[in-house]
Design a protein around this motif. Structure first.
Motif, PDB file in Angstrom:
ATOM      1  N   LEU A  12       0.843  -1.196   0.000  1.00 58.80           N
ATOM      2  CA  LEU A  12       0.000   0.000   0.000  1.00 58.80           C
ATOM      3  C   LEU A  12       0.881   1.250   0.000  1.00 58.80           C
ATOM      4  O   LEU A  12       1.829   1.342   0.797  1.00 58.80           O
ATOM      5  CB  LEU A  12      -0.903   0.010   1.234  1.00 58.80           C
ATOM      6  CG  LEU A  12      -1.658   1.307   1.519  1.00 58.80           C
ATOM      7  CD1 LEU A  12      -2.799   1.486   0.519  1.00 58.80           C
ATOM      8  CD2 LEU A  12      -2.210   1.310   2.945  1.00 58.80           C
ATOM      9  N   ASN A  13       0.585   2.196  -0.883  1.00 59.36           N
ATOM     10  CA  ASN A  13       1.295   3.481  -0.918  1.00 59.36           C
ATOM     11  C   ASN A  13       0.300   4.597  -1.214  1.00 59.36           C
ATOM     12  O   ASN A  13      -0.799   4.352  -1.733  1.00 59.36           O
ATOM     13  CB  ASN A  13       2.391   3.473  -1.983  1.00 59.36           C
ATOM     14  CG  ASN A  13       3.594   2.668  -1.561  1.00 59.36           C
ATOM     15  OD1 ASN A  13       4.380   3.095  -0.727  1.00 59.36           O
ATOM     16  ND2 ASN A  13       3.720   1.479  -2.138  1.00 59.36           N
ATOM     17  N   VAL A  29      -4.643   6.245  -3.386  1.00 53.16           N
ATOM     18  CA  VAL A  29      -4.194   5.000  -2.772  1.00 53.16           C
ATOM     19  C   VAL A  29      -3.711   4.101  -3.904  1.00 53.16           C
ATOM     20  O   VAL A  29      -4.442   3.862  -4.861  1.00 53.16           O
ATOM     21  CB  VAL A  29      -5.360   4.277  -2.048  1.00 53.16           C
ATOM     22  CG1 VAL A  29      -4.845   3.018  -1.354  1.00 53.16           C
ATOM     23  CG2 VAL A  29      -6.030   5.199  -1.076  1.00 53.16           C
ATOM     24  N   GLN A  56       4.700   9.345   4.193  1.00 54.03           N
ATOM     25  CA  GLN A  56       3.387   9.112   3.598  1.00 54.03           C
ATOM     26  C   GLN A  56       2.277   9.756   4.451  1.00 54.03           C
ATOM     27  O   GLN A  56       1.268   9.140   4.789  1.00 54.03           O
ATOM     28  CB  GLN A  56       3.113   7.605   3.462  1.00 54.03           C
ATOM     29  CG  GLN A  56       4.040   6.890   2.500  1.00 54.03           C
ATOM     30  CD  GLN A  56       3.500   6.917   1.073  1.00 54.03           C
ATOM     31  OE1 GLN A  56       2.624   6.137   0.712  1.00 54.03           O
ATOM     32  NE2 GLN A  56       4.032   7.806   0.258  1.00 54.03           N
ATOM     33  N   GLU A  57       2.477  11.051   4.748  1.00 59.50           N
ATOM     34  CA  GLU A  57       1.482  11.779   5.521  1.00 59.50           C
ATOM     35  C   GLU A  57       1.642  13.276   5.272  1.00 59.50           C
ATOM     36  O   GLU A  57       2.688  13.736   4.784  1.00 59.50           O
ATOM     37  CB  GLU A  57       1.618  11.487   7.015  1.00 59.50           C
ATOM     38  CG  GLU A  57       2.938  11.944   7.595  1.00 59.50           C
ATOM     39  CD  GLU A  57       3.083  11.609   9.075  1.00 59.50           C
ATOM     40  OE1 GLU A  57       3.840  12.335   9.753  1.00 59.50           O
ATOM     41  OE2 GLU A  57       2.463  10.637   9.544  1.00 59.50           O
ATOM     42  N   ILE A  80      -5.036   7.275   8.009  1.00 57.20           N
ATOM     43  CA  ILE A  80      -5.079   6.271   9.081  1.00 57.20           C
ATOM     44  C   ILE A  80      -6.269   5.333   8.864  1.00 57.20           C
ATOM     45  O   ILE A  80      -6.153   4.106   9.012  1.00 57.20           O
ATOM     46  CB  ILE A  80      -5.173   6.957  10.466  1.00 57.20           C
ATOM     47  CG1 ILE A  80      -3.856   7.668  10.776  1.00 57.20           C
ATOM     48  CG2 ILE A  80      -5.497   5.943  11.563  1.00 57.20           C
ATOM     49  CD1 ILE A  80      -3.918   8.554  12.000  1.00 57.20           C
ATOM     50  N   ARG A  83      -5.370   2.920   6.145  1.00 60.16           N
ATOM     51  CA  ARG A  83      -4.384   1.912   6.605  1.00 60.16           C
ATOM     52  C   ARG A  83      -5.087   0.824   7.430  1.00 60.16           C
ATOM     53  O   ARG A  83      -4.807  -0.373   7.263  1.00 60.16           O
ATOM     54  CB  ARG A  83      -3.298   2.579   7.435  1.00 60.16           C
ATOM     55  CG  ARG A  83      -2.344   3.445   6.621  1.00 60.16           C
ATOM     56  CD  ARG A  83      -1.183   3.919   7.492  1.00 60.16           C
ATOM     57  NE  ARG A  83      -0.323   4.860   6.796  1.00 60.16           N
ATOM     58  CZ  ARG A  83       0.622   4.515   5.910  1.00 60.16           C
ATOM     59  NH1 ARG A  83       0.799   3.236   5.601  1.00 60.16           N
ATOM     60  NH2 ARG A  83       1.356   5.445   5.331  1.00 60.16           N
ATOM     61  N   PHE A  86      -7.091  -1.303   5.164  1.00 55.94           N
ATOM     62  CA  PHE A  86      -6.203  -2.164   4.371  1.00 55.94           C
ATOM     63  C   PHE A  86      -5.814  -3.412   5.164  1.00 55.94           C
ATOM     64  O   PHE A  86      -5.785  -4.519   4.609  1.00 55.94           O
ATOM     65  CB  PHE A  86      -4.970  -1.371   3.949  1.00 55.94           C
ATOM     66  CG  PHE A  86      -4.015  -2.147   3.091  1.00 55.94           C
ATOM     67  CD1 PHE A  86      -4.353  -2.548   1.809  1.00 55.94           C
ATOM     68  CD2 PHE A  86      -2.763  -2.499   3.585  1.00 55.94           C
ATOM     69  CE1 PHE A  86      -3.461  -3.272   1.007  1.00 55.94           C
ATOM     70  CE2 PHE A  86      -1.865  -3.226   2.806  1.00 55.94           C
ATOM     71  CZ  PHE A  86      -2.221  -3.611   1.509  1.00 55.94           C
ATOM     72  N   GLU A  87      -5.534  -3.246   6.448  1.00 54.86           N
ATOM     73  CA  GLU A  87      -5.171  -4.400   7.281  1.00 54.86           C
ATOM     74  C   GLU A  87      -6.370  -5.329   7.451  1.00 54.86           C
ATOM     75  O   GLU A  87      -6.217  -6.565   7.439  1.00 54.86           O
ATOM     76  CB  GLU A  87      -4.665  -3.919   8.644  1.00 54.86           C
ATOM     77  CG  GLU A  87      -3.329  -3.183   8.588  1.00 54.86           C
ATOM     78  CD  GLU A  87      -2.218  -4.033   7.970  1.00 54.86           C
ATOM     79  OE1 GLU A  87      -2.168  -5.270   8.242  1.00 54.86           O
ATOM     80  OE2 GLU A  87      -1.423  -3.477   7.188  1.00 54.86           O
TER      81      GLU A  87
END
Length: 544
Positions: A12-13, A29, A56-57, A80, A83, A86-87
């Motif tokens: 992920l980026n 994303v 990345q923020e 956030i 992220r 994504f998890e």
């Protein structure tokens, strides 16, 4: 054999759409999995210089404004959330490996979990639908017109984004359109200030441009969204748009006819082969007055001639335009009978013609200074420039119309040549002729009217003289007595004096005689028959 898949190979980026720009740019994303890349929007923006690509923020620091800190906190909160989502997505895939066939949609569901879906009834979506329906229902609309109106509609969408407005049906109301018009006027005022301070030309912001952008929104609402059955549940009402009036006088507009000397220079100047083709088309346009979109039709092989003249069907107004039998038309049709080497009559022709006309006028050093006024919103700004820098194909049509007016053509008849549906535009040209032109036109009209009156008077007298002589002949007068008389009063004296008396002696009533050969309701033959009947009746009575 089932293909292997390892969860840790999913990465992920966050990437910026415009990393080197100076305006807030969208953050995407970027997920890589199964050998491909999926790119999704985060629905947030950041200034590129306030983005920490390594961490990345968005950057949050004491040296930023409160607004920048607030905006960047929104960005980091969203990052956030993504992220975490994504998890959760990876955990789901680990527990449900058989769902890999639908992995892209599953990813989107997690990324956008908790984010309101795009409103199915958003203003932009509805207007895009209405636009598609409007032009699918009208196959006669040119592709160039469709592109132009779509550009105008997109400007409304840009306005929504720039002002961060909620994209819903409240943007399809009267208040919303009024706000949009004011936004365009404010934008034009900024352009006007730039022009005034820097003495430069800035495109856009003209009254016509503002009206066109508002009109396309109004039309789509009124013609589609407010009346089509499928949108009735939305209760979208018709709206009105009051056009901004162009306060410029006709003389203010950048419309000047070319002089005969300038036309002669253009016609005779030596040019390379490519510029010669463009010069020939422009010079021909000055002589036939057609829009540039119709000039290619003059070289068609499918023309039906009538005494050397022919008719073309105009593209813009779908009307007929007469092309007169002129030497220049025949000469250039013959010259380019096998086509043009450099010119193509396509969508880019007009812009190429305008570019090359400017080159030609600069080569010819036609530097006459012209003046005009442009509008930026409701503000008028005066300009001066050299003809060689401002010339365009429209000057040719204006030149033709002006010259034909000076030759004495009436506006309603001139429409037959130019292909206008009515003479409104042509009559506008009358208002900015030079004083000398107006004097010449007035004198020509005076002579025309006087000659017309003289001819009518002569015609009327000739008719009366011939009728009087015919009556005398019917009354038995000697031809030698009246043949050389061309004075109607003398002929009347003969009728009333000498020959009318003879009839009176026979017992004919004076008023009856007068009513016969003075009546306008009887032709000569009828008068002859009436008199003959009277005389015959008198002879019968006298014989009795």
């Amino acid at each position: 054999m089932t293909k292997q898949f390892f969860i840790n190979e999913i990465t992920l980026n966050f990437n910026l759409r415009e990393p080197h720009g100076f305006k807030p740019t969208r953050i995407y994303v970027v997920v890589r999995m199964l050998g491909e890349q999926i790119k999704l929007t985060t629905c947030v923006k950041v200034y590129p210089q306030l983005w920490n690509a390594k961490k990345q923020e968005a950057i949050i620091g004491f040296n930023l404004s409160k607004l920048d800190i607030q905006n960047n906190k929104v960005v980091n909160k969203r990052i956030i959330e993504i992220r975490i989502a994504f998890e959760e997505f990876k955990s789901y895939i680990c527990q449900n490996p058989n769902s890999l066939g639908n992995i892209n949609q599953i990813l989107k569901n997690y990324i956008y979990k908790g984010v309101a879906k795009k409103d199915e009834k958003s203003a932009t979506r509805l207007l895009n639908e209405a636009f598609s329906k409007a032009y699918s229902q009208n196959s006669n609309v040119k592709e160039s017109t469709k592109r132009q109106n779509h550009y105008r509609l997109k400007y409304f969408f840009l306005y929504i984004k720039e002002k961060s407005l909620k994209d819903d049906i409240t943007l399809l109301t009267q208040d919303a359109l009024d706000d949009y018009q004011q936004y365009l006027l404010d934008e034009a005022a900024v352009s006007a200030d730039i022009i005034a301070k820097n003495n430069i030309r800035v495109r856009g912001g003209g009254i016509q441009s503002i009206n066109d952008k508002c009109e396309i929104v109004k039309r789509l609402i009124n013609d589609i969204l407010s009346i089509n059955r499928e949108y009735r549940a939305l209760n979208i009402s018709e709206i009105k748009y009051r056009k901004i009036e162009d306060s410029r006088e006709q003389d203010d507009k950048k419309r000047v006819p070319l002089t005969n000397d300038e036309l002669q220079i253009i016609q005779s100047i030596k040019l390379n082969d490519e510029l010669t083709e463009y010069r020939d088309i422009f010079y021909l346009q000055c002589n036939v007055g057609q829009r540039i979109s119709d000039m290619g039709k003059l070289f068609s092989d499918n023309i039906k001639f009538t005494d050397g003249n022919f008719v073309i069907e105009t593209l813009k107004e779908d009307t007929d335009a007469v092309i007169l039998n002129l030497d220049i038309v025949n000469e250039l049709r013959s010259k380019y009978a096998h086509g043009f080497k450099y010119i193509k009559f396509n969508n880019s022709f007009n812009s190429k013609l305008n570019l090359n006309i400017k080159k030609i006028f600069n080569i010819a050093k036609i530097e006459r200074e012209i003046e005009w006024v442009e509008t930026k919103g409701k503000r008028k700004i005066s300009f001066k420039g050299k003809l060689c820098d401002e010339i365009s194909s429209h000057f040719a049509r204006h030149t033709f119309i002006t010259n034909m007016i000076l030759k004495g053509w009436e506006a309603d008849k001139l429409c037959y040549l130019t292909g206008h549906k009515n003479d409104k535009m042509i009559r506008e040209i009358y208002t900015h002729l030079t004083k000398e032109d107006k004097i010449n036109i007035a004198l020509k009209e005076k002579n025309r009217v006087e000659n017309s009156v003289d001819k009518k008077s002569n015609h009327d007298n000739t008719t009366l003289i011939n009728e009087a002589k015919s009556v005398l002949n019917y009354l038995g007068a000697d031809v030698d007595e009246y043949i050389d008389i061309y004075d109607i009063d003398v002929l009347y004296r003969l009728l009333y004096g000498k020959y009318e008396g003879k009839l009176l002696d026979l017992g004919l009533n004076y008023n009856v005689i007068k009513s016969i050969y003075n009546t306008k309701d009887m032709d000569v033959k009828a008068k002859k028959n009436a008199l003959k009947d009277l005389i015959d009746n008198l002879k019968i009575k006298s014989n009795k």
